[in-house]
Design a protein around this motif. Structure first.
Motif, short mmCIF file in Angstrom:
data_model
loop_
_atom_site.label_atom_id
_atom_site.label_comp_id
_atom_site.label_asym_id
_atom_site.label_seq_id
_atom_site.Cartn_x
_atom_site.Cartn_y
_atom_site.Cartn_z
N UNK A 1 -56.66 -36.21 35.21
CA UNK A 1 -56.59 -34.76 35.38
C UNK A 1 -57.85 -34.07 34.88
N UNK A 2 -58.14 -32.94 35.46
CA UNK A 2 -59.18 -32.06 34.95
C UNK A 2 -58.51 -31.16 33.91
N UNK A 3 -59.05 -31.14 32.70
CA UNK A 3 -58.50 -30.29 31.64
C UNK A 3 -59.20 -28.94 31.70
N UNK B 1 -61.61 -39.34 29.66
CA UNK B 1 -62.18 -40.43 30.45
C UNK B 1 -63.64 -40.18 30.79
N UNK B 2 -64.01 -38.92 30.96
CA UNK B 2 -65.40 -38.54 31.27
C UNK B 2 -65.57 -37.06 30.97
N UNK B 3 -66.80 -36.66 30.74
CA UNK B 3 -67.08 -35.27 30.39
C UNK B 3 -67.01 -34.32 31.58
N UNK B 4 -67.04 -34.87 32.81
CA UNK B 4 -66.97 -34.02 34.00
C UNK B 4 -66.44 -34.85 35.17
N UNK B 5 -66.00 -34.15 36.20
CA UNK B 5 -65.47 -34.83 37.38
C UNK B 5 -66.52 -35.70 38.06
N UNK B 6 -67.74 -35.19 38.21
CA UNK B 6 -68.76 -35.98 38.91
C UNK B 6 -69.08 -37.27 38.16
N UNK B 7 -69.18 -37.21 36.84
CA UNK B 7 -69.44 -38.43 36.06
C UNK B 7 -68.27 -39.41 36.18
N UNK B 8 -67.05 -38.89 36.16
CA UNK B 8 -65.86 -39.72 36.30
C UNK B 8 -65.84 -40.41 37.67
N UNK B 9 -66.12 -39.65 38.73
CA UNK B 9 -66.09 -40.22 40.07
C UNK B 9 -67.17 -41.28 40.26
N UNK B 10 -68.36 -41.03 39.76
CA UNK B 10 -69.43 -42.02 39.85
C UNK B 10 -69.01 -43.31 39.14
N UNK B 11 -68.43 -43.19 37.96
CA UNK B 11 -67.98 -44.37 37.22
C UNK B 11 -66.87 -45.10 37.98
N UNK B 12 -65.94 -44.35 38.55
CA UNK B 12 -64.86 -44.96 39.33
C UNK B 12 -65.43 -45.75 40.52
N UNK B 13 -66.33 -45.15 41.25
CA UNK B 13 -66.91 -45.81 42.43
C UNK B 13 -67.70 -47.06 42.03
N UNK C 1 -63.67 -31.74 31.05
CA UNK C 1 -63.48 -33.19 31.03
C UNK C 1 -62.34 -33.65 31.94
N UNK C 2 -62.41 -34.93 32.30
CA UNK C 2 -61.31 -35.62 32.98
C UNK C 2 -60.55 -36.36 31.89
N UNK C 3 -59.23 -36.15 31.86
CA UNK C 3 -58.37 -36.79 30.87
C UNK C 3 -57.32 -37.64 31.57
N UNK D 1 -53.76 -28.54 33.35
CA UNK D 1 -54.22 -29.82 33.89
C UNK D 1 -54.16 -29.79 35.41
N UNK D 2 -55.20 -30.29 36.04
CA UNK D 2 -55.27 -30.40 37.49
C UNK D 2 -55.36 -31.89 37.83
N UNK D 3 -54.28 -32.48 38.37
CA UNK D 3 -54.34 -33.91 38.69
C UNK D 3 -55.27 -34.16 39.87
N UNK D 4 -56.14 -35.15 39.72
CA UNK D 4 -57.05 -35.49 40.82
C UNK D 4 -56.75 -36.88 41.39
N UNK D 5 -56.07 -37.75 40.58
CA UNK D 5 -55.73 -39.08 41.06
C UNK D 5 -54.58 -39.65 40.24
N UNK D 6 -53.60 -40.20 40.93
CA UNK D 6 -52.48 -40.88 40.30
C UNK D 6 -52.85 -42.35 40.15
N UNK D 7 -52.43 -42.97 39.06
CA UNK D 7 -52.76 -44.38 38.85
C UNK D 7 -51.77 -45.33 39.50
N UNK D 8 -50.77 -44.81 40.21
CA UNK D 8 -49.77 -45.64 40.87
C UNK D 8 -48.58 -45.96 40.00
N UNK D 9 -48.64 -45.59 38.72
CA UNK D 9 -47.54 -45.85 37.80
C UNK D 9 -46.98 -44.55 37.22
#
Length: 146
Positions: free
Chosen positions: A99-101, A128-140, A111-113, A86-94
């Motif tokens: 993470x990227x699996x 959470x998403x099938x890829x980092x780019x899709x996850x980031x677009x959804x987050x934004x 996928x992002x998990x 797992x590669x963490x890309x963002x902490x949720x603050x808690x």
């Protein structure tokens, strides 16, 4: 993904990482990054979008957002420890991480998990998403909607 980053109004981003920075981080962590995350690292390195902080690389990366430092900390100091793939890309603050699996890397993407530290070692994290780019677009897009 890049057009979404460019258009996002409330952001602070880095200058980007070079291929040597990315290769060094992959070697230090023993994993291969997916292509969409590599593209993010090359373009901006790290990012602060509204209140969300994305880990990254590059000469101007603030220490608290350093990808290698945060990954190693989550692997060796957190309880339960983050799995090595797992590669963490963002902490949720808690204490939880998006993470990227990298064990599921196929055709350059994975996928992002969501790693929930309260679920223990034997959890099966939600995708959470099938890829980092899709996850980031959804987050934004979610951040823009408030």
């Amino acid at each position: 993904m890049h057009s979404h980053i460019d258009a996002f109004p409330d952001k602070q981003c880095g200058a980007g990482a070079n291929d040597d920075d990315i290769a060094s981080a992959e070697t230090a962590l023993g994993i291969q990054f997916p292509e969409s995350y590599r593209s993010f690292l090359r373009k901006v390195g790290w990012g602060e979008f509204s209140y969300e902080l994305l880990y990254g690389l590059g000469m101007d990366t603030p220490d608290p957002l350093g990808l290698v430092r945060n990954t190693l900390s989550e692997r060796h100091e957190a309880s339960p420890p983050l799995p090595l793939h797992f590669l963490p890309v963002m902490n949720d603050g808690a204490g939880n991480n998006y993470c990227l699996d990298t064990s599921r890397l196929v055709s350059g993407e994975c996928p992002v998990v969501f790693w929930d530290h309260e679920q223990g070692n034997n959890q099966t994290p939600d995708v959470e998403a099938e890829s980092f780019d899709l996850w980031l677009i959804e987050l934004l897009e979610e951040l823009l909607q408030g």
